[in-house]
Structure formats: structure tokens, C-alpha cells
Write a protein that holds these residues in place. Structure first.
Motif, mmCIF file in Angstrom:
data_model
loop_
_atom_site.group_PDB
_atom_site.id
_atom_site.type_symbol
_atom_site.label_atom_id
_atom_site.label_comp_id
_atom_site.label_asym_id
_atom_site.label_seq_id
_atom_site.Cartn_x
_atom_site.Cartn_y
_atom_site.Cartn_z
ATOM 1 N N CYS A 75 0.830 -1.207 0.000
ATOM 2 C CA CYS A 75 0.000 0.000 0.000
ATOM 3 C C CYS A 75 0.863 1.255 0.000
ATOM 4 C CB CYS A 75 -0.953 -0.016 1.190
ATOM 5 S SG CYS A 75 -2.278 -1.239 0.996
ATOM 6 N N ALA A 76 1.913 1.255 0.794
ATOM 7 C CA ALA A 76 2.798 2.418 0.849
ATOM 8 C C ALA A 76 3.434 2.695 -0.506
ATOM 9 C CB ALA A 76 3.870 2.213 1.916
ATOM 10 N N SER A 77 3.841 1.645 -1.217
ATOM 11 C CA SER A 77 4.489 1.847 -2.509
ATOM 12 C C SER A 77 3.535 2.447 -3.538
ATOM 13 C CB SER A 77 5.086 0.539 -3.027
ATOM 14 O OG SER A 77 4.083 -0.352 -3.457
ATOM 15 N N ALA A 78 2.241 2.243 -3.353
ATOM 16 C CA ALA A 78 1.248 2.803 -4.270
ATOM 17 C C ALA A 78 0.721 4.153 -3.789
ATOM 18 C CB ALA A 78 0.082 1.824 -4.434
ATOM 19 N N PHE A 98 -1.133 4.466 -1.132
ATOM 20 C CA PHE A 98 -2.438 4.195 -0.524
ATOM 21 C C PHE A 98 -2.243 4.128 0.985
ATOM 22 C CE2 PHE A 98 -5.842 1.370 0.950
ATOM 23 C CZ PHE A 98 -6.944 1.947 0.343
ATOM 24 N N ALA A 99 -2.783 5.094 1.711
ATOM 25 C CA ALA A 99 -2.595 5.172 3.160
ATOM 26 C C ALA A 99 -3.411 4.092 3.863
ATOM 27 C CB ALA A 99 -3.000 6.547 3.673
ATOM 28 N N ALA A 100 -2.718 3.156 4.496
ATOM 29 C CA ALA A 100 -3.387 2.088 5.237
ATOM 30 C C ALA A 100 -2.421 1.500 6.249
ATOM 31 C CB ALA A 100 -3.882 0.996 4.299
ATOM 32 N N SER A 101 -2.961 1.037 7.343
ATOM 33 C CA SER A 101 -2.153 0.312 8.330
ATOM 34 C C SER A 101 -2.816 -1.041 8.560
ATOM 35 C CB SER A 101 -2.028 1.099 9.633
ATOM 36 O OG SER A 101 -3.295 1.325 10.215
ATOM 37 N N VAL A 106 -6.834 -0.612 8.407
ATOM 38 C CA VAL A 106 -7.356 0.710 8.712
ATOM 39 C C VAL A 106 -6.899 1.613 7.579
ATOM 40 C CG1 VAL A 106 -7.413 2.597 10.370
ATOM 41 C CG2 VAL A 106 -7.198 0.239 11.184
ATOM 42 N N CYS A 107 -7.847 2.140 6.831
ATOM 43 C CA CYS A 107 -7.531 2.968 5.674
ATOM 44 C C CYS A 107 -7.535 4.438 6.042
ATOM 45 C CB CYS A 107 -8.529 2.712 4.554
ATOM 46 S SG CYS A 107 -8.410 1.040 3.890
ATOM 47 N N GLN A 136 -14.698 4.558 2.470
ATOM 48 C CA GLN A 136 -14.707 4.607 1.009
ATOM 49 C C GLN A 136 -13.393 4.069 0.445
ATOM 50 O OE1 GLN A 136 -15.820 8.737 0.330
ATOM 51 N NE2 GLN A 136 -17.883 8.081 -0.244
ATOM 52 N N GLN A 137 -12.294 4.406 1.093
ATOM 53 C CA GLN A 137 -10.999 3.866 0.662
ATOM 54 C C GLN A 137 -10.966 2.355 0.870
ATOM 55 O OE1 GLN A 137 -7.952 6.121 2.752
ATOM 56 N NE2 GLN A 137 -7.353 7.043 0.816
#
Length: 110
Positions: free
Chosen positions: A21-24, A26-29, A40-41, A59-60
Motif C-alpha cells: 500500500c505504501a508503494s502505491a 495508498f494510506a493504510a495500516s 485501517v484505511c 470509502q478507501q
């Protein structure tokens, strides 16, 4: 011994999903508790309890869920459900999920 292995697999999957996700962008843990992991988006920060988790961007999550489904990975349809890691999640399967997550995160970012 099985639970120790499952916990290790959950931590490994969490790490790979976080990196994908980080490489794209896209904020998520992906917090891990024992053999379970969550998603958790959004830029939520450290998640310690349900009040923190409720700040997830639903929504994410839906966008990521749909993109993962298109990649052949079925996740829980609700943003507040756990991901269950099992013994069938071998290293190869976990790596396939991570590869799918790289593509899905890029799609979810838009």
C-alpha cells in the motif's frame, strides 16, 4: 507451536500489505493482534482501540476491497472485520496476496 506460526504469518502478511500500500501511495495500516490482522484505511495513525479504528476511511476500504476482489483475493466486506490467517496461507500464498495488493492499492488510489 501452531499459534506461534500463525502469529508469525499474520505479522509477515501485515508487513507485506503495508509495504504494498505504501508503494502505491495508498494510506493504510495493518495492525496485528495475535493471529488476526486488521486494515485501517487513511492517515489514522496508531490504532489502539475501536474509537481509533472508527476513523478509517470506509470509502478507501471499499475501493481496496473491490480492487483486491478483482485480483482474486476475497477480504472481509466490512472495514471493521479482521483478516484471519490460517495454515493454508503458506509463504507462496502470502506472497501472491502481497503481489495482488500492490496492484489493488494502485487501482484504489485512482
Amino acid at each position: 507451536d501452531v499459534y506461534i506460526e500463525l502469529m508469525a504469518r499474520a505479522r509477515h502478511l501485515s508487513s507485506l500489505l503495508r509495504d504494498a500500500c505504501a508503494s502505491a501511495g495508498f494510506a493504510a495500516s495493518f495492525p496485528v493482534v495475535g493471529t488476526l490482522l486488521g486494515i485501517v484505511c487513511g492517515d489514522v495513525g496508531n490504532v489502539r482501540d475501536f474509537d481509533d479504528a472508527k476513523r478509517t476511511d470506509e470509502q478507501q476500504y471499499a475501493a481496496f476491497f473491490q480492487a483486491m476482489l478483482a485480483e482474486g483475493v476475497a477480504m472481509a466486506p466490512g472495514a471493521y472485520e479482521a483478516i484471519f490467517v490460517g495454515m493454508a496461507h503458506t509463504t507462496d500464498v502470502i506472497n501472491q496476496i502481497a503481489d495482488a495488493a500492490h496492484r489493488a492499492a494502485a487501482v484504489a488510489v485512482g
